[in-house]
Design a protein around this motif. Structure first.
Motif, PDB file in Angstrom:
ATOM      1  N   PRO A   6      -6.769 108.644   1.572  1.00 24.63           N
ATOM      2  CA  PRO A   6      -7.391 109.931   1.917  1.00 24.63           C
ATOM      3  C   PRO A   6      -7.780 110.769   0.707  1.00 24.63           C
ATOM      4  CG  PRO A   6      -5.020 109.969   2.332  1.00 24.63           C
ATOM      5  CD  PRO A   6      -5.378 108.550   2.045  1.00 24.63           C
ATOM      6  N   HIS A   7      -7.184 110.517  -0.475  1.00 25.54           N
ATOM      7  CA  HIS A   7      -7.523 111.297  -1.660  1.00 25.54           C
ATOM      8  C   HIS A   7      -8.954 111.030  -2.129  1.00 25.54           C
ATOM      9  CE1 HIS A   7      -6.099 107.402  -3.129  1.00 25.54           C
ATOM     10  NE2 HIS A   7      -6.787 107.611  -4.235  1.00 25.54           N
ATOM     11  N   ARG A   8      -9.543 109.923  -1.653  1.00 22.28           N
ATOM     12  CA  ARG A   8     -10.932 109.632  -2.024  1.00 22.28           C
ATOM     13  C   ARG A   8     -11.936 110.332  -1.110  1.00 22.28           C
ATOM     14  NH1 ARG A   8      -9.783 103.148  -2.470  1.00 22.28           N
ATOM     15  NH2 ARG A   8      -8.388 103.229  -4.284  1.00 22.28           N
ATOM     16  N   LEU A   9     -11.466 110.822   0.013  1.00 20.36           N
ATOM     17  CA  LEU A   9     -12.381 111.458   0.962  1.00 20.36           C
ATOM     18  C   LEU A   9     -13.121 112.659   0.382  1.00 20.36           C
ATOM     19  CD1 LEU A   9     -10.439 111.260   4.355  1.00 20.36           C
ATOM     20  CD2 LEU A   9     -12.668 110.249   3.843  1.00 20.36           C
ATOM     21  N   PRO A  10     -12.455 113.562  -0.364  1.00 23.93           N
ATOM     22  CA  PRO A  10     -13.209 114.698  -0.929  1.00 23.93           C
ATOM     23  C   PRO A  10     -14.338 114.265  -1.855  1.00 23.93           C
ATOM     24  CG  PRO A  10     -10.846 115.132  -1.024  1.00 23.93           C
ATOM     25  CD  PRO A  10     -11.002 113.689  -0.640  1.00 23.93           C
ATOM     26  N   LEU A  11     -14.127 113.196  -2.615  1.00 22.79           N
ATOM     27  CA  LEU A  11     -15.181 112.715  -3.507  1.00 22.79           C
ATOM     28  C   LEU A  11     -16.349 112.154  -2.700  1.00 22.79           C
ATOM     29  CD1 LEU A  11     -12.939 110.961  -6.181  1.00 22.79           C
ATOM     30  CD2 LEU A  11     -14.049 113.189  -6.350  1.00 22.79           C
ATOM     31  N   LEU A  12     -16.022 111.400  -1.669  1.00 19.03           N
ATOM     32  CA  LEU A  12     -17.074 110.884  -0.797  1.00 19.03           C
ATOM     33  C   LEU A  12     -17.798 112.025  -0.098  1.00 19.03           C
ATOM     34  CD1 LEU A  12     -18.426 108.352   0.381  1.00 19.03           C
ATOM     35  CD2 LEU A  12     -16.680 108.345   2.175  1.00 19.03           C
ATOM     36  N   ALA A  13     -17.040 113.058   0.277  1.00 17.50           N
ATOM     37  CA  ALA A  13     -17.648 114.216   0.948  1.00 17.50           C
ATOM     38  C   ALA A  13     -18.636 114.935   0.032  1.00 17.50           C
ATOM     39  CB  ALA A  13     -16.559 115.176   1.417  1.00 17.50           C
ATOM     40  N   LEU A  14     -18.345 115.000  -1.266  1.00 19.63           N
ATOM     41  CA  LEU A  14     -19.282 115.616  -2.203  1.00 19.63           C
ATOM     42  C   LEU A  14     -20.607 114.859  -2.218  1.00 19.63           C
ATOM     43  CD1 LEU A  14     -16.947 116.443  -5.236  1.00 19.63           C
ATOM     44  CD2 LEU A  14     -17.962 118.073  -3.633  1.00 19.63           C
TER      45      LEU A  14
END
Length: 366
Positions: A6-14
């Motif tokens: 889940p820590h990669r989700l914010p980067l993908l969201a950007l």
């Protein structure tokens, strides 16, 4: 759906934010009456789509592949640069963030090359360097209509390097590898000429694109895997249709030459960015998204909906460009955006929570 990372989700969201905002700005450039946050916002369409979305996505995928915490600075910096463009920070600040992100990607490939000093790794590393140089030129005040060719080179060289890696399974001959390097040389020579002869540089760049389209169509393993079924066949069809659009873009650049604006410019660029690049994204999404998120993706024949619509809507757009039919160009462009939203919907809806004892997910398309 539960994801393993889940820590990669914010980067993908950007990256997704840059994509959606870039599409919004693109509709304004097509002439649709859409509200924008400030004057001149539509000019950010290209930077948001390429460095904001595609650069962030590639940086995230490469950070996952490398497995080093520092590598995640690449998608973080480019993603923050996209946010800066959206909210209206000073342009240079956003540009410097994207430049910094591209330099981290160069460092990622330097680490990959140390592990695997092969032609495909050097090729992808060269693509990252081209992106960084393009971003540097953008920071120095070069107009986007020139810089966009450096961004395009980053994408095609990176993708060609990835496909070259898999082409090893077909034992590509030394002569074929030499031809590959020659075509890269033609492409990069066209880039270097842009600052002195825009028209000549674009034509030579187009020759490189057309040549790479033929090379990839001839040597990519997709020529064999298209005869299989299910996801493997789907990936191969996406790749092969993408190479057709790459060739069309190259021929268009060779025919029309340097055009900073207008329908010919639109046709050349969008045959490349929509026809070729998004075909590559469609092909790799069932592999990359599960690898990045640690989730599973269930292949469905419904995926062909966004592939077929991409072809139809892009043909309408390019016919509008060729015939001076502004309504066709506008409607085709709008439906291009709808197709990309359909792709996102199909992709997200196909993701599933990983099994309890899931094995490591590969990050390469077959």
């Amino acid at each position: 759906m539960v994801v393993r990372h889940p820590h990669r989700l914010p980067l993908l969201a950007l990256g997704m934010l840059a994509l959606l905002t870039g599409l919004w700005a693109g509709l304004s450039r097509l002439g649709w009456d859409v509200s924008l946050p400030r004057p001149g916002f539509s000019s950010l369409h290209g930077p948001l789509m390429v460095s904001g979305f595609l650069g962030t996505l590639i940086g995230l995928e490469r950070a996952v592949a490398l497995g080093r915490p520092w590598a995640y600075a690449a998608p973080l910096l480019t993603g923050l640069g996209a946010v800066g463009l959206i909210v209206g920070v000073p342009l240079l600040a956003a540009q410097l963030l994207m430049l910094a992100g591209s330099l981290v990607l160069v460092a990622i490939f330097a680490a990959i090359i140390r592990r695997h000093p092969a032609l495909y790794a050097f090729t992808m590393g060269g693509g990252a360097i081209v992106w960084a140089l393009g971003n540097l030129l953008w920071c120095l005040g070069w107009p986007v209509f020139l810089v966009v060719f450096w961004w395009a080179a980053f994408l095609v060289v990176t993708i060609a390097g990835e496909r070259l890696e898999l082409a090893r399974l077909q034992q590509v001959s030394g002569a074929a590898q030499a031809m590959f390097l020659l075509l890269l040389g033609i492409l990069l020579t066209g880039l270097l000429l842009l600052g002195w002869s825009f028209d000549g540089g674009v034509r030579l760049f187009g020759l490189g694109l057309a040549g790479l389209a033929l090379w990839l169509g001839r040597h990519d393993i997709a020529r064999r895997t298209v005869k299989q079924t299910g996801l493997t066949r789907f990936i191969a069809i996406c790749l092969l249709t993408g190479y057709v659009w790459l060739g069309i873009s190259g021929l268009s650049a060779m025919w029309f030459g340097g055009m900073p604006v207008g329908p010919q410019y639109d046709a050349t660029l969008h045959a490349f960015f929509i026809g070729f690049v998004f075909a590559m994204i469609f092909a790799h999404a069932p592999i990359i998204f599960p690898a990045v998120l640690g989730a599973r993706m269930t292949y469905r024949p419904l995926f062909y909906a966004h592939v077929v619509l991409l072809q139809i809507t892009l043909v309408v757009r390019l016919l509008g460009d060729a015939m001076g039919w502004s309504a066709g160009r506008q409607v085709g462009g709008l439906l291009n955006a709808v197709t990309l939203l359909l792709f996102l919907g199909n992709t997200v809806s196909a993701l599933r929570s990983p099994p309890a004892q899931a094995g490591r997910v590969q990050t390469r398309a077959s």
